[in-house]
Design a protein around this motif. Structure first.
Motif, short mmCIF file in Angstrom:
data_model
loop_
_atom_site.label_atom_id
_atom_site.label_comp_id
_atom_site.label_asym_id
_atom_site.label_seq_id
_atom_site.Cartn_x
_atom_site.Cartn_y
_atom_site.Cartn_z
N VAL A 32 47.94 47.18 31.77
CA VAL A 32 47.83 47.59 33.17
C VAL A 32 46.38 47.70 33.61
CG1 VAL A 32 50.03 48.79 33.33
CG2 VAL A 32 48.03 50.02 32.52
N LEU A 33 45.47 47.90 32.64
CA LEU A 33 44.06 48.05 33.01
C LEU A 33 43.33 46.70 33.02
CD1 LEU A 33 43.09 51.24 31.01
CD2 LEU A 33 43.17 51.00 33.48
N TRP A 34 44.05 45.69 32.58
CA TRP A 34 43.38 44.41 32.41
C TRP A 34 42.78 43.91 33.71
CZ3 TRP A 34 42.39 39.40 33.16
CH2 TRP A 34 41.91 38.65 32.07
N ARG A 35 43.57 43.89 34.76
CA ARG A 35 43.11 43.34 36.06
C ARG A 35 41.91 44.12 36.59
NH1 ARG A 35 46.54 40.33 40.26
NH2 ARG A 35 45.29 41.49 41.75
N PRO A 36 42.04 45.45 36.76
CA PRO A 36 40.88 46.16 37.32
C PRO A 36 39.64 46.07 36.42
CG PRO A 36 42.60 47.70 36.64
CD PRO A 36 43.19 46.33 36.59
N TYR A 37 39.85 46.12 35.10
CA TYR A 37 38.69 46.05 34.21
C TYR A 37 38.02 44.68 34.33
CZ TYR A 37 39.21 50.44 31.62
OH TYR A 37 39.24 51.76 31.25
N LEU A 38 38.83 43.62 34.43
CA LEU A 38 38.26 42.28 34.51
C LEU A 38 37.43 42.16 35.80
CD1 LEU A 38 38.31 39.62 32.87
CD2 LEU A 38 40.06 38.80 34.44
N ALA A 39 37.99 42.68 36.87
CA ALA A 39 37.27 42.61 38.15
C ALA A 39 35.95 43.37 38.05
CB ALA A 39 38.15 43.22 39.25
N ARG A 40 36.02 44.56 37.44
CA ARG A 40 34.79 45.37 37.32
C ARG A 40 33.78 44.69 36.40
NH1 ARG A 40 31.27 49.10 36.80
NH2 ARG A 40 31.08 50.46 34.98
N ASP A 41 34.25 44.10 35.31
CA ASP A 41 33.32 43.46 34.37
C ASP A 41 32.69 42.21 34.98
OD1 ASP A 41 33.78 45.40 32.49
OD2 ASP A 41 35.39 44.31 31.48
N PHE A 42 33.44 41.48 35.78
CA PHE A 42 32.85 40.33 36.46
C PHE A 42 31.77 40.81 37.43
CE2 PHE A 42 34.92 36.08 36.01
CZ PHE A 42 35.61 36.36 34.84
#
Lengths: 355, 457
Positions: free
Chosen positions: A250-260
């Motif tokens: 569930v954290l994958w999407r927001p974390y990916l956006a933040r890391d990008f």
């Protein structure tokens, strides 16, 4: 202890107190010293020369220490033209696999780490003015949904990342996910702290410099090479790969956006960034039921859209490759250099914005 | 829970120490320590702890009436009945029934459901011997007055000696148990305790376990060994078992000292013995003296020397383990002692180096019966004579054995502790730093350490 006279008893007692005092002080100092060895490049840069035995023992080190030694090496070297970041899915790539000569290339991959940590590593290199001209980041195949919490840089750096994550989630209207991320980060931080003080980790650090402090890595474990890469382990069993959605999905999407977002801020358009989704063996079948396969496709689309937004060159995982490739794979998820190398070489040569 | 366990050293021990020394009124200290000891034993199994408590209650109840106990055979037999029966059931039932199993076949023997999956309670041989010695001492009148229950129960279950000795007599620690309520540890007590515990951990974790790790690949394949490989295994295991048990005994003495209780020495530098008989006066001293006082002397002692030596050494072997290899090991030592007695006039005239080398070699060869079954021991003997394979150690592989040998024959931990206790200020600081280095070194390896060999006895 003589108890003939009061004077003698006092002397002996003073000696006893001194022994105990020295014992406790020396114990605390020794343990403190061992704990501060975390990431300290004692004995110099292990990647500076091809000392196979020492490079073999790097396998005993926790990820934090390995990352610190890689950073130490980067400090000693001129800025690399090309650098690979990722985990065990990318560590096998040596300079010659992608048609480069050593000295211009370094593999910064740390086994067990995640995309988040790769971004941290890029940031750490940037902070010492050693950001490579071309940054190649391996993103775990989306089927693996691997979102490990960063264990490097140091405590304050990790706190900053956690605080930034929470702020990002809250500012994007996701308070539930923020609470979830907070709990997970706290757990991860506890694990990291335990790792710092773990005796096996302390011993592993010592083992790099003092032979036989720990048993040598198992026979199938390969030594690192001076360009930071490491040959694939040969005896990993080829097991049936089963896919299940993990809690951190569930954290994958927001974390990916933040890391990008973090990566874009760090690079600031001054380095070329290539991100590729790591490969799985072509004979691996992903269960299409329970919506998992659909979720993966959805994430892949999201990943590529983020790339477009931030101006990175991105490559999703392709479909099954030829049957010829299958025999080269020793396990499900670690692509052999003969397969991955040409793919990365082509990415570097193409210099295009893939769809 | 074992002594070389992080949970024991950094959680259980500090908690018990705090609980004992903050307990008010001080009269309750014995009860607190008793509770701590039973909790310690519960980690080996709650049912086993129940059995221990039952045996304690049983022996105490039977031996309680002072006038009736002395010279009363019925009460003596009754008192030792439960502990000995427990020992027989848990440790020896399968061994004793093995001939029947052989006769009726494997399929039929599956019906012995009562004996299936029997888990041996830790240290049952040790506490059974203590209970038996107490009952016999009460019978003989050596302990004229029945102690208070809390003192008796703590004598049996005191955690530093509960699972691997030393085997105490009640009279050994009676005074100290009575003083426990008033005991305040002085700095010298803490220094001595610290010294014993650190040297014990050093022996176990940094010598015995490292030697064990080094010889393990060779131990696994005795049939493939070259003569040097066989010597490597024999010597390595000899040092391993010595430092393993010696380390345990040192830690036990140190732990007991924290509570003001002095344990008798269990090791008197046994590998420096010049004869097999001397070896048994120096190795596991409390077991040897127990067997002498409660078995050998009642059998008639030296009057029927050969018969009695054979019996006590067979019993000694059987005490160590329920298997024919242990019995043969005991008989081998009995034979060595008898052989020495026959050759004594000549033996004692030989150069000391030869006496020592013969004793050490025979004892070390004997340990192969601890390590292997008969087949494995025979493989080792064959390999010693060049009838094995081609697997042998490199020069570099001998380093751990060399260190173990140097420590074994040149370092006297008890003497070092006495020096540390008497050290004045500056040497004292150096000793403290040395102990800290050894302690940190040992603690770093605790997560890789193994259980003590004598725990299975």
């Amino acid at each position: 202890m003589s108890r003939d006279t009061l004077g003698e008893r006092k002397t002996a007692s003073a000696g006893g107190r001194t022994v105990l005092g020295a014992f406790f002080i020396a114990s605390v100092l020794l343990l403190g010293l061992l704990a501060t060895l975390r990431g300290m490049p004692l004995g110099g840069d292990p990647f500076a020369r091809n000392d196979t035995l020492r490079l073999l023992r790097l396998n005993n080190l926790p990820g934090f220490d390995l990352a610190a030694l890689r950073l130490f090496h980067a400090r000693q070297m001129p800025v690399f033209d090309v650098a690979v970041f990722g985990n065990s899915h990318a560590i096998q790539i040596a300079a010659e696999d992608i048609g480069l000569r050593s000295g211009t290339f370094f593999n910064f991959a740390v086994p067990g780490s995640s995309f988040r940590q790769s971004v941290n590593m890029v940031a750490a290199l940037d902070s010492i003015n050693k950001r490579p001209a071309t940054i190649v980041i391996s993103l775990d195949n989306l089927a693996l949904n691997h979102v490990a919490a960063p264990e490097f840089p140091g405590f304050m750096g990790r706190l900053k990342t956690i605080a930034g994550d929470l702020f990002w989630l809250l500012s994007h209207g996701q308070p539930k996910l923020a609470a979830y991320a907070l709990v997970n980060s706290a757990r991860a931080e506890w694990r990291t702290m335990r790792e710092t003080a773990s005796f096996s980790a302390l011993r592993a650090r010592a083992s790099v410099w003092i032979p036989r402090t720990v048993a040598s890595p198992r026979p199938w474990v390969r030594a690192f090479r001076p360009d930071g890469s490491r040959e694939l382990e040969s005896a990993v069993e080829r097991k049936q790969f089963s896919l299940a959605v993990q809690p951190l999905f569930v954290l994958w999407r927001p974390y990916l956006a933040r890391d990008f977002d973090r990566l874009e801020r760090t690079v600031n358009g001054q380095s070329r960034v290539v991100i590729y989704e790591s490969l799985l063996a072509p004979d691996i079948e992903i269960d299409a039921t329970s919506g998992t396969a659909a979720a993966i496709e959805h994430l892949r689309g999201y990943f590529l859209s983020l790339c477009e937004k931030h101006g990175f060159e991105c490559y999703g995982a392709p479909g099954a490759t030829s049957r010829h490739d299958v025999a080269q794979w020793s396990d499900c998820c670690h692509a052999p250099p003969a397969v991955l190398g040409p793919r990365i070489e082509a990415m570097l040569r193409n210099r295009r914005q893939p769809s | 829970m074992i002594f070389n366990d992080l949970g024991f050293l950094f959680v259980f021990l500090p908690l018990v120490l705090i609980a004992v020394y903050v307990t008010f009124p001080a009269e309750a200290r014995v009860w607190v320590l008793l509770a701590g000891s039973l909790i310690f034993y519960c980690f080996s199994g709650v049912i086993h702890a129940g059995l221990l408590l039952l045996c304690i209650l049983w022996v105490y109840w039977i031996t309680a009436p002072p006038a009736v106990m002395q010279g009363n055979w019925v009460r003596l037999v009754l008192a030792i009945l439960l502990p000995v029966a427990s020992l027989l059931y848990f440790k020896y039932a399968n061994f004793l029934l093995s001939p029947i199993r052989l006769l009726i076949g494997a399929e039929e023997s599956r019906h012995f459901s009562l004996l299936r999956d029997v888990v041996l309670p830790a240290g049952i041989s040790f506490f059974t011997f203590q209970l038996v010695s107490f009952a016999i001492d009460r019978f003989r009148g050596t302990i004229p007055e029945q102690p208070r229950f809390k003192h008796f129960a703590l004598y049996v279950s005191f955690f530093p000696h509960l699972v691997a000795g030393p085997i105490l007599r009640y009279e050994d620690i009676r005074e100290q148990l009575l003083r426990l309520e008033r005991f305040v540890p002085a700095s010298s007590d803490l220094v001595v305790a610290c010294g014993y515990i650190v040297f014990g951990l050093f022996s176990k974790v940094l010598i015995a376990d490292i030697v064990a790790g080094e010889i393990a690949p060779f131990v696994a394949t005795p049939v493939l060994l070259t003569p040097s490989g066989a010597i490597y295994v024999v010597l390595g295991y000899s040092f391993q078992i010595y430092f393993d048990f010696y380390g345990y005994s040192l830690i036990a003495i140190g732990l007991a000292r924290l509570f003001g209780i002095g344990f008798p020495a269990n090791f008197l530098r046994p590998y420096e013995s010049l004869s097999p008989r001397e070896f048994w006066r120096r190795w596991h001293v409390t077991l040897s003296s127990w067997i002498r006082d409660y078995l050998y002397l009642p059998l008639g002692g030296n009057q029927r020397y050969v018969r009695n030596i054979v019996i006590v050494f067979a019993a000694c072997g059987l005490w160590h383990g329920a298997g024919w290899n242990f019995v043969v090991w005991g008989l081998l030592h009995g034979g060595m002692v008898i052989g020495y007695q026959l050759l004594r006039r000549h033996w004692d005239r030989w150069p000391r180096l030869i006496q020592w080398a013969l004793t050490f070699t025979l004892v070390s060869l004997g340990w192969t019966l601890f390590l292997y079954d008969f087949q494995g021991a025979a493989d080792i003997i064959r390999a010693l004579f060049g009838a094995g394979g081609s697997l042998g150690p490199d020069i570099i592989d001998w380093w751990s054995l060399a260190i173990a040998g140097v420590v074994c024959f040149t370092v006297n931990f008890e003497r070092l502790i006495a020096r540390i206790e008497k050290a004045s200020r500056y040497p004292a600081a150096l000793w403290g730093a040395l102990l800290a280095s050894l302690a940190v070194g040992a603690v770093m390896f605790l997560d890789k350490t193994s259980s003590f060999i004598y725990f299975r006895f």
